[in-house]
Enzyme design. Structure first.
Site, short mmCIF file in Angstrom:
data_model
loop_
_atom_site.label_atom_id
_atom_site.label_comp_id
_atom_site.label_asym_id
_atom_site.label_seq_id
_atom_site.Cartn_x
_atom_site.Cartn_y
_atom_site.Cartn_z
N GLN A 77 41.09 -30.04 10.34
CA GLN A 77 40.30 -29.15 9.99
C GLN A 77 40.43 -27.98 10.87
O GLN A 77 40.48 -28.11 12.26
CB GLN A 77 39.00 -29.48 10.16
CG GLN A 77 37.95 -28.33 9.68
CD GLN A 77 36.45 -28.92 9.87
OE1 GLN A 77 35.82 -28.74 10.74
NE2 GLN A 77 35.64 -28.98 8.68
N CYS B 116 30.45 -24.30 10.19
CA CYS B 116 29.86 -24.64 11.62
C CYS B 116 28.94 -23.47 12.00
O CYS B 116 29.02 -22.15 11.95
CB CYS B 116 30.95 -24.26 12.49
SG CYS B 116 30.44 -24.85 14.16
N LYS C 73 34.90 -26.80 4.01
CA LYS C 73 33.56 -27.37 4.07
C LYS C 73 32.74 -26.00 4.44
O LYS C 73 33.10 -25.16 5.36
CB LYS C 73 33.72 -28.16 5.18
CG LYS C 73 32.40 -28.95 5.60
CD LYS C 73 32.72 -30.17 6.48
CE LYS C 73 31.58 -31.17 6.69
NZ LYS C 73 30.35 -30.70 7.01
N ASP D 151 22.53 -35.80 6.14
CA ASP D 151 21.38 -37.11 5.96
C ASP D 151 21.78 -38.23 5.16
O ASP D 151 21.09 -38.94 4.61
CB ASP D 151 20.06 -36.35 5.65
CG ASP D 151 19.58 -35.39 6.37
OD1 ASP D 151 19.99 -35.27 7.62
OD2 ASP D 151 18.66 -34.85 5.97
N ARG E 59 26.93 -38.20 11.63
CA ARG E 59 26.14 -38.74 12.68
C ARG E 59 26.08 -40.29 12.83
O ARG E 59 25.95 -40.82 13.77
CB ARG E 59 24.90 -37.92 13.46
CG ARG E 59 25.28 -36.26 13.79
CD ARG E 59 23.93 -35.61 13.85
NE ARG E 59 23.50 -35.17 12.40
CZ ARG E 59 22.34 -34.60 12.37
NH1 ARG E 59 21.75 -34.03 13.42
NH2 ARG E 59 22.02 -34.23 11.34
#
Length: 331
Positions: free
Chosen positions: A73, A104, A143, A206, A229
């Site tokens: 990336q 970002c 992204k 999520d 995460r």
């Protein structure tokens, strides 16, 4: 992947995460069922200007032989520099694709017109995409986020540009830049975006369990799901999510011994790739997650954070496994 109708289960992906998705984490996730992974963000300007052998970029661009579908990336705001970085990375022969970060939300990145800031300047974003594609033989992906602040910076406009330029897919984190990581990811909004585009769409945000993965797949119709995460200290989430998406029997949760042995392997790889001191220090961000959910986890994390040698960390992890097995504490 099919941009109009999903003919197979969504691809299970490991999201790029600064400070986390180095090759040790990526390989562990591949072993647990991930089908795609991405490096940490690589500054195009920093890489192009760095001296040969620069340690920062040596580590950021390091890969492992087991990696089968890993993207590098890149982020930046200058199309010329992004194109040059794309050419150099492609010449390494290590990556299956290149990903452009246009999502970002960090202030230091957005403040200089990179990352999510490109949602506010789609013409520049398009020039970047075109430059990267022109300078590589690899597939190029993008992204981003749903929008900049809910009003400005539409992911749809960016997605239409990506589609026109022949990007391989668009990954969308279901939050705005202003939300950072607060609130809930809007999977329904990703679904609306997906319905208006013909290029493949990957959903991110999520997705931390099989149930959430199934919900996201249903709401988005996405061609892939990206897990971030939730995979830190828990590569097993990849196999659980993949089984759910494929309609297979749910795999058993990892035993205490398996979790500790994986943490030890992770620590050994970190020390191998980055040197003992740095590897052990960076492992702290992962190690505490491997023992998450057990009685006394906070105290265990404090013990791990005091370790400065690989032998010390490995000995502590083995003692934790012995203790938990004796107490029959099941993670």
């Amino acid at each position: 992947m099919n941009g109009s109708k999903r003919a197979s289960p969504p691809v299970v992906c490991l999201a790029p995460m600064a400070g986390f998705t180095d090759w040790p984490m990526r390989v562990l996730c591949y072993r647990m069922g991930a089908q795609y992974a991405c490096t940490e963000m690589v500054s195009a300007m920093g890489y192009v200007c760095a001296k040969p052998g620069n340690e920062v970029y040596r580590l950021l661009l390091a890969t492992h032989p087991e990696e089968t579908n890993t993207a590098c990336q890149l982020f930046g705001r200058d199309p010329v520099v992004m194109g040059e970085a794309a050419a150099r990375v492609s010449e390494l022969g290590r990556f299956a694709s290149l990903d452009i970060n246009m999502g970002c939300p960090a202030r230091k990145v957005v403040g200089i017109g990179e990352g999510s800031a490109l949602l506010l300047d789609v013409p520049r974003a398009a020039r970047i995409m075109e430059a990267v594609k022109r300078n590589t033989h690899l597939p190029v992906t993008v992204k981003t986020r749903l929008s900049y602040d809910g009003v400005r910076g539409s992911a749809l406009e960016l997605g239409e540009a990506a589609q026109a330029l022949g990007m391989a897919w668009l990954c969308v984190h279901g939050r705005t830049r202003e939300q950072q990581y607060a609130g809930e990811a809007d999977h329904a909004a990703i679904g609306e975006l997906k319905a208006r585009l013909s290029l493949p769409v990957i959903a991110n945000g999520d997705i931390d369990s099989p149930a959430q993965a199934l919900r996201a797949a249903n709401l988005t119709g996405a061609d892939g799901l990206m897990i971030g995460r939730a995979a830190v200290g828990n590569p097993w989430v990849m196999r659980a999510v993949r089984a759910a998406l494929e309609g297979a029997e749910a795999p058993p949760p990892p035993s205490v011994r398996e979790r500790v042995q994986t943490a030890i392997l992770h620590a050994q790889w970190m020390a191998q790739s980055k040197g003992e001191r740095r590897g052990v220090l960076e492992m702290r961000a992962h190690a505490g997650r491997y023992v998450g959910g057990v009685r006394g986890a906070t105290a265990l994390r404090r013990e791990m954070n005091r370790q400065t040698t690989l032998d010390g960390l490995v000995s502590l992890l083995r003692s934790i496994a012995d203790r938990l097995e004796q107490e029959e504490e099941i993670l």
